[in-house]
Design a protein around this motif. Structure first.
Motif, PDB file in Angstrom:
ATOM      1  N   GLN A 314       0.828  -1.203   0.000  1.00  0.00           N
ATOM      2  CA  GLN A 314       0.000   0.000   0.000  1.00  0.00           C
ATOM      3  C   GLN A 314       0.867   1.261   0.000  1.00  0.00           C
ATOM      4  O   GLN A 314       0.556   2.262  -0.666  1.00  0.00           O
ATOM      5  N   ILE A 315       1.995   1.232   0.747  1.00  0.00           N
ATOM      6  CA  ILE A 315       2.907   2.384   0.785  1.00  0.00           C
ATOM      7  C   ILE A 315       3.493   2.639  -0.595  1.00  0.00           C
ATOM      8  O   ILE A 315       3.631   3.785  -1.030  1.00  0.00           O
ATOM      9  N   ASP A 318       0.959   4.372  -2.670  1.00  0.00           N
ATOM     10  CA  ASP A 318       0.843   5.778  -2.268  1.00  0.00           C
ATOM     11  C   ASP A 318       2.018   6.606  -2.776  1.00  0.00           C
ATOM     12  O   ASP A 318       1.848   7.740  -3.241  1.00  0.00           O
ATOM     13  N   GLN A 319       3.226   6.043  -2.695  1.00  0.00           N
ATOM     14  CA  GLN A 319       4.404   6.773  -3.165  1.00  0.00           C
ATOM     15  C   GLN A 319       4.333   7.027  -4.661  1.00  0.00           C
ATOM     16  O   GLN A 319       4.709   8.097  -5.132  1.00  0.00           O
ATOM     17  N   LYS A 322       1.941   9.801  -5.252  1.00  0.00           N
ATOM     18  CA  LYS A 322       2.542  11.078  -4.897  1.00  0.00           C
ATOM     19  C   LYS A 322       3.537  11.525  -5.955  1.00  0.00           C
ATOM     20  O   LYS A 322       3.599  12.704  -6.305  1.00  0.00           O
TER      21      LYS A 322
END
Length: 456
Positions: A314-315, A318-319, A322
């Motif tokens: 999930q990170i 998200d990265q 972004k």
């Protein structure tokens, strides 16, 4: 040991919450620092009778201005913005003066406006002997250095002595021009109208290097250029430059700068300049600390791998989102800067097809980019067929030779004969391969007509 194993998930959550809290606190402080300081009515200046009389007789001050990102530029609504604009607005609140910008398009034109009395002052000039002959300079309120800009792949420049026997491109009447001509006669100076033209000459190998302000140099795409070191001992303080016959105005501005709260000046500079200064190389202790953090992180990651796998995925998502948002913001900034340029700008590919243009270019052709995308000059009804074929041929010849072009010409456009200053330069991809040409034009005839009306 069993307690430690069972407690690792809880420990991870505690560390995560602590990091989230510290990040939020840091962001809040950063946003607070970027806010424009409010005006305190108690800051209004105590002026003498002569200065008050001058303000009453001259409430509007004409400021000679050209677009220089972060210091002065037009936003998407066509309004002036930037560090110097904010400083002038604060001085206006302190004195009651109204500062009106009158735009120029090169340093030489800006100086001519001041010499001819078409403007009262400017905020963008460095001090040198030539300018002190007809301008007075205020107290300094900041500053930055000069840096070399050379071709990518060439040896980095560290001093002016390295340019002896080589071509140095500078905008006409650059702040360092007279000094370089006097102290370094072996350097072959080639003057241009703008910094952009000087950079183009370096990219096309017609010049070895140029010199720019270290604040603005990092705002432009590197392309085929690299930023070298700064000129040792060459510091450019920020001044307000006023015509010498306006001594009362200079006195008022100096009093305003003296009364300007230091913390407010720092806040304004942080608001506009934060994030553009090149990051200094970390010290050996910082590097060791980072390695230590990485080692601890690796141990924690391996211990919690089974519990954090889904979270890790999930990170990463998200990265990526972004990063895409950052890239989109960069593209939007490039589009805003391009549309802020008042002259038409275009980019064509290796086949002469239009792949990008600014708002002014759309206005000239009275249509939207979506209808112009992919068209050649021979597809345009704005030019006579013979003229369109000639222009397209010039584009293809320039793509073949890789040479830059800067010249005045007359063209039939939309049924009218126009006198323009036409420029175009080749541009290259990150792999060094030619990708197309970037160009534009200025309507010289229209500018001359405006000057005639103004003089009349």
């Amino acid at each position: 040991m069993s307690f430690f194993i069972k407690g690792k998930p809880a420990l991870g959550w505690v560390m995560g919450l602590a990091l989230m809290y510290s990040a939020q606190g840091g962001n809040a402080a950063q946003l607070a620092a970027f806010e424009t300081p409010p005006f305190n009515p108690g800051e209004r200046l105590m002026l003498d009778a002569q200065e008050l009389k001058w303000i009453k007789e001259n409430p509007r001050v004409i400021v000679a201005t050209m677009q220089f990102p972060l210091y002065l530029f037009k936003n998407e609504q066509g309004q002036w913005n930037g560090l110097n604009h904010d400083i002038l607005q604060r001085i206006a609140q302190m004195t009651g003066l109204e500062f009106v910008h009158r735009e120029s398009f090169s340093p030489g034109e800006l100086l001519t406006m001041l010499e001819n009395g078409e403007a009262d002052m400017t905020t963008l000039l460095a001090m040198n002997e030539e300018r002190r002959d007809f301008l007075s300079f205020s107290h300094a309120f900041g500053g930055s250095g000069w840096v070399f800009v050379g071709r990518d792949g060439e040896s980095s420049l560290h001093s002016l002595e390295q340019l002896e026997g080589k071509v140095l491109a500078l905008p006409a009447r650059h702040a360092l021009e007279a000094e370089i001509r006097r102290d370094y006669p072996a350097i072959k100076l080639r003057t241009t109208k703008t910094y952009g033209e000087a950079r183009a000459l370096v990219e096309s190998r017609e010049a070895y290097a140029t010199i720019e302000n270290e604040t603005g140099v990092h705002l432009y795409p590197a392309g085929q250029l690299q930023v070298g070191s700064g000129l040792e001992g060459k510091w450019e303080p920020d001044y307000l430059a006023v015509r010498q016959d306006l001594s009362a105005l200079l006195s008022i501005l100096n009093k305003a700068l003296e009364a300007f709260p230091a913390e407010d000046m720092r806040a304004l500079r942080t608001k506009w300049m934060a994030g553009i200064t090149p990051v200094q190389a970390p010290s050996i202790w910082e590097r060791l600390s980072r390695w230590g953090y990485w080692c601890v992180t690796v141990v924690v990651v391996f211990g919690l791998l089974s519990l954090l796998w889904n979270r890790r995925l999930q990170i990463q998502i998200d990265q990526r989102l972004k990063a895409e948002a950052v890239l989109k913001d960069q593209l939007m900034l490039q589009r805003a800067l391009m549309d802020a340029i008042p002259d038409p700008i275009f980019i064509r590919d290796l086949e002469g097809r239009l792949i990008m243009c600014n708002k002014s270019y759309e206005d000239q052709f009275a249509t939207r980019f979506e209808k112009l995308r992919g068209t050649r000059l021979t597809d345009s009804a704005a030019f006579p067929p013979a003229t369109a074929q000639l222009l397209h041929g010039e584009v293809m010849e320039q793509l073949r030779t890789g040479q830059s072009r800067f010249f005045d010409r007359q063209l039939m456009f939309s049924g009218q004969l126009r006198e323009i200053y036409h420029w175009s330069v080749p541009f290259y991809g990150a792999d060094g391969q030619l990708r197309g040409i970037l160009g534009g034009w200025s309507d010289v005839g229209r500018r001359l007509r405006r000057c005639d009306r103004f003089m009349a």
